[in-house]
Each structure stands twice: as structure tokens, then as C-alpha cells.
Design a protein around this motif. Sequence first.
Motif: not given
Lengths: 261, 156, 299
Positions: A187-209
Motif C-alpha cells: 500500500w505504501g508504494q502504491t500510495q506514493a506512486k499513484v497520483d490522485f489527479r494524474e491517475d485516478v481522475l484521468n481514469g474517471v474522465i476516460k470512463s466518462i468519455v
Amino acid sequence: MMLLEPLARLGRSGLAALAGIGRANLLLAAIVAGLPELLLKPRLLIAQLYSIGVLSVLIIAVSGFFVGMVLGLQGYYVLSQFGAAESLGIMVAASLVRELGPVVTALLVAGRAGSALTAEIGLMKATEQLSALEMMAVDPVRRILTPRFFGGVLAMPLLAAMFSALGVLGGWFVGVGLLGVDDGAFWGQTQAKVDFREDVLNGVIKSIVFGVVVTWIALFQGYDATPTSAGVSRATTRSVVHAALAVLALDFVLTALMFGD
Amino acid sequence: MGTTRTTEILVGAFIAAGCLALFFLAMRVSNLSAAANGDGYALMARFDNIGSLKVRSPVSMAGVRLGRVEAITFDQDSYQAVVTLRIDAGYDRIPADTFANIYTAGLLGEQYVALDPGGSPDYLGDGDQIEHTQSALVLERMIGQFLFNKAAEGSE
Amino acid sequence: MGNGLPAAANPGSALGNADATTAGTVSDDAAAPPLVRIRGLRFARAGKVIFDGMDLDIPRGAVTAIMGPSGTGKTTLLKLIAGQLAPQAGSIVVDDEDVHCLSRRRLYALRTRMGMLFQSGALLGDLSVFDNVAYPLREHARLPAALLRRLVLLKLEAVGLRGAAYLMPAQLSGGMARRVALARAVALDPMMVMYDEPFTGQDPISMGVLVSLVRHLNDAGGLSSIIVSHDVPETLSIADYVYVIAEGRIICRGTSAQVSTDPGPRVRQFLDGQPDGPVRFHYPAPPLADDLLGNGGRR
């Protein structure tokens, strides 16, 4: 004259394709124009969220979990060769959140809900239900297509989030539970490397498209279908094939725009 | 009527589950939980070489994450890297003579800032500078040094 | 473009018979303008001309039948009257409103005063019989639930299907589905109801039920009815006025009695069901010998 025939045929199919794109865009405009009316009748939207969203949860959840487990297994074997098994979480989470979640969800929804939408609309057309609505002075685009469209657009990101979340848990289950990767490091490595805006939000935008594209194609194919049983079956096939191709091509474009700096 | 009600409940559960999944992705998978408490306080540290330290790399003491790297700038006068560390608000008793190192997690893992506590009764506050720092170990330099020493031994 | 097709060019009356009868049907209602007035209608689809300069009047308060062989565009005519299709030329005026010059809103308002019974019934598959009949009422009239329920049950009672109110359309026979659709079509008490092939594919009993229902609803509800059909005896038995169309033109018009005794060969062929006559048994083709001997010239 004989030699020019293939050229003329190419021109004809080109023009037909252009006319199709034009009709699809007009339909989209008409669908979106029905939004204010839809907001006054949220019940219609709820029914569609049920048939597009709720009924897709099971397949999305199961596929997500399994995709995550496979990622965990494969990732572990590669990463452990470099002594970096702790980075398993990053690999699983980033690939799910950025790519696999939105894309696989869109493909599954196109297959399960999109084809059903096309068949439903095509059959309503073939059995004159759409005409009957028009004769009852009810606009079939606004009453039938608009709720389905927004149902799909809303359901897609929620389904993609479930897919990704369960996928991460699947990867965690295999990595931490079965293969002995350290829980804190995962979890620590994941949290350190996965960015909310860069990764999660972009993924959400993709799925809306993808939600827009998949439901739009499904509805257009149904609405534009030849109103016979053969026509509806052709339209259903086209709906799934076109949606899958559009999702994969768009994914490349979106990825290049979002992550390609 | 019963079916409409069931549908509504299931749709509600569906939306809640979707939001929960998003929340999980935000708080547990991504760094939003760390970024959310952007309060805390900032410490400065100067390093001769930061290796491959990045913004958002973890800052830890005794292996526990206390914060993260907020900014990395370059000082043109001293030719040093100036690293801003954002420490979570709860950890407000870091001794003034604390030592900051840049370590690597594992052989090829990412780099992070490790703080070794000193014995001073004074604590660091917002904007303070950590005086004692040790640069990142750069693998090539270590190998170069090792070979150089070996060569020196051999010639003796 | 439309002006190039004067109403006088209408060839319908040229086919003998019609003059006296035309005068008969139209002058009866000369005081009130007709409910539907079609002038110089021209409509072509996929390169095929379906109507070419057709004139037609539908009187108020009567059952008007439009008959003709399959493929003559009878259903198309109903869709043109309802504004679902637009003609290339000519005008269609319904109750003093030109259907194809109306704004969307006015057209929809006009449609609430029209009912249409589709050939397939076209019930909404995911709603019960009750909800299907209630649908137009819920859409266009804000009624308290109790009143709505009473109205819907009354409409269903009129078609004899009150007992089937909570069945789904898939559970209905073809004849019952058509009766439910009829109840739905008259739910808003329209001024006119259009029937698209109401008798096709029905067993004799449901055919009889539908025939009497159409007549009864027309007289009791003060409606005007337009029936499009090729079922000759049933339609002639209830229609007040009859138009026979073929190849995009009116070939005969008059009261049911006048039409059934019309001597015109095309009318006789259609009404009596003769296999060969002015309308050939054979689809146009080169002589058989040419085709069989392989020099027919196709491909």
C-alpha cells in the motif's frame, strides 16, 4: 465505364458513411436536448441506471477481481526477478486505474448493456412502438433515448471505479495474501506512486468519455436500424464492434493527451 | 410499486458502491490521503546530490512515514539542491539537530528522505532548515570508488 | 414545385364513375369543411413515386375507408396525415391546420387530438395493459390517480378488456393487443382515429369484435375514423365513404354502396379479388421464352 464502377462504389459507400456520421450527430444533439425534460422525470433515469448499471455490476466485479489477480501473479514473477516485488501494488493499481479499468469496463458494458440497448431500440422501431409514441405526441428520442444515454454515461465511471477497486484488491489478495509481499510496502508504494489527479481522475474522465461513446453508438445503431429482424441483428453486431473499436482508438488518443507529456 | 421500490434501492446501492470504489481509489490507492493534509509544516534541507529523489517521495523516521517531499529547487550560489519537506502536523517534535539522509528502498527501489533524530531539546518548526544532511548514494560513484580503492590496494 | 401539380390534374375522377358520387360525398358535408383536406399530394420514396398529385377529403363524424392493394402507400398516407413523413409537394390540412407547416410544438399538440391504431398494436412492451392505456393520459393530462384509474378502466371496458388490465402485452393474443391499442388510441378522446389495417390477420371472431368496435367508438365517441385496409367485405360493411387507390391515384370514391357496385375494371378486380385483370398477375418481365432460352439480357 466498367473500370469506373469500383471507384463509384467507393464514393457511394464514403458518402453513405458520411451521411451516417451526420445522422449520428443530429441524434446526439437531439438526445442531449432532452436533458432538461429528463431532470424533471428522474424516475426514467433511475430505471436506466438499474438496467445498465446495477445489472452489469456482477460481471464487472468478477472480471475486475480476476484481472487484478492475474496482474498480481504476472507482475510478481516479473518484479521479483529484479527484487522489486514491493512495487507490485504500483504496477497493479496504476495499470488498472489508468487503462484496464476504463477500457475493459467499456468493452464489457458495450457487450452486455450496449448490445441490449441496440436490440431494444431496434425492436421498438420494428414493432412501431417509436411511431406509436410519436402519435401519442411523445418525442421518442427524449422519452426513450435520452434516459438511456445519460444512464450509460453515469453508470460507466461508477462501474469502472468498481472494476479498478476490486482489481486492486484482487492484486493485493494474490500478492500479499498468497505470494507474501509485505502488506505495508504494497500500500505504501502504491500510495506514493499513484497520483490522485494524474491517475485516478484521468481514469474517471476516460470512463466518462467511453460511457458517452458506447451508449451513443448503441442508441444510434438501434435507432438507425432497418426495422426488420435481420436489420436489428445486424445493428446489434455493428453496435458492439463499432463501440469496441471506438473505445480502443479513443483510449490511445486520450492516453497520448493525458500521459504523453 | 414493490418493484419500483426495489429498483430504487438497488440503484441507490449501486451509486453508493461506485462512490465507495472511487473513495477507495482516492484514499487507499492514490496519494490523496497524503496530499489532503497539506497543512502540516515545511522543513528545508540542502543536499549536494539528491540522486533520483522526486517530489512526493516519502519522508520517514524510524521507517515510519512522517511526510513527503513538497518541492525541489536548485540554489545557483551554493550549487546545492534545496528540498522542501512537508511534515504532517501531528509530528511536531523533531529535534533541531536531526540528520537527513537520502536512502534507496531496496537495491533498485525509489529514493526517500530518512530522518535520524538527534538529541537536542529544541524542536524544528515551520520553515526551519535541517543542518546535517547526507547526499544520496550514487551507484556509479560508489562503484568507481570501490574500483579505485581496489586498484590502490593492488599497487601497494 | 408544388404549384406545378394542379389539382385538376388529378386523374382519379377520369376513371369514369366518380363524378356523381364525388358530388354526393363531398356536398353532404359542404357546410362544414372536411376534417382532413389533401391537395396535390406528391410523395416519392427511394426513387419510387407513391402519390402523384392526389386530392382527398375526409369528412367529419364518419368512417372513411381508404382501400387498395398492398404496396399502394396506404400506411404512408396515414403517416403523412400524422406528420411523421413530409410530402415533396402538396398540402395536408387537418382541422384547419396545415400539418407540414406547423412548429414542432403545434404538431405535437395536434397529435394529441389524433389517435392511431398500428397494424401490430405497437404496445409498449415493458408496461402493463393498464399502464399502456394510461400512458397518453399521464403524458398530457394531470389527473389525480383515482380519476386516472377510473378513466383507464372505462376505456378498457369499452374494448372489453377490463379484466386484462394487469397483463403484460406479451401475454395478449394479437386481437386483444389490437383492442388494447385501440383503447390507448382513444384514451385522450381524440377528434379522429386512424386505423392501419385493423382487420388483417385476425380470426373471424376478433375480426367481428373489431369491426363492431370501430363503428361503435365512432358513433358513441363522436369521432371521425379513417380506416386503411384491404379487407374488402369488413371494411365495406362499416365504412360510410370509401376511396379506392391504386398506383398512387384514386380510382374510385363514394359511399360504400356506390363503390361496391362500381363497374370500373380495376375496382372490380380489387373488390372481387380476381387474380388477373388490369392489375396483372405477372410482375413485369420479358417474355417467358426469352428468359428460358437464355437471351433475356439480364447480366
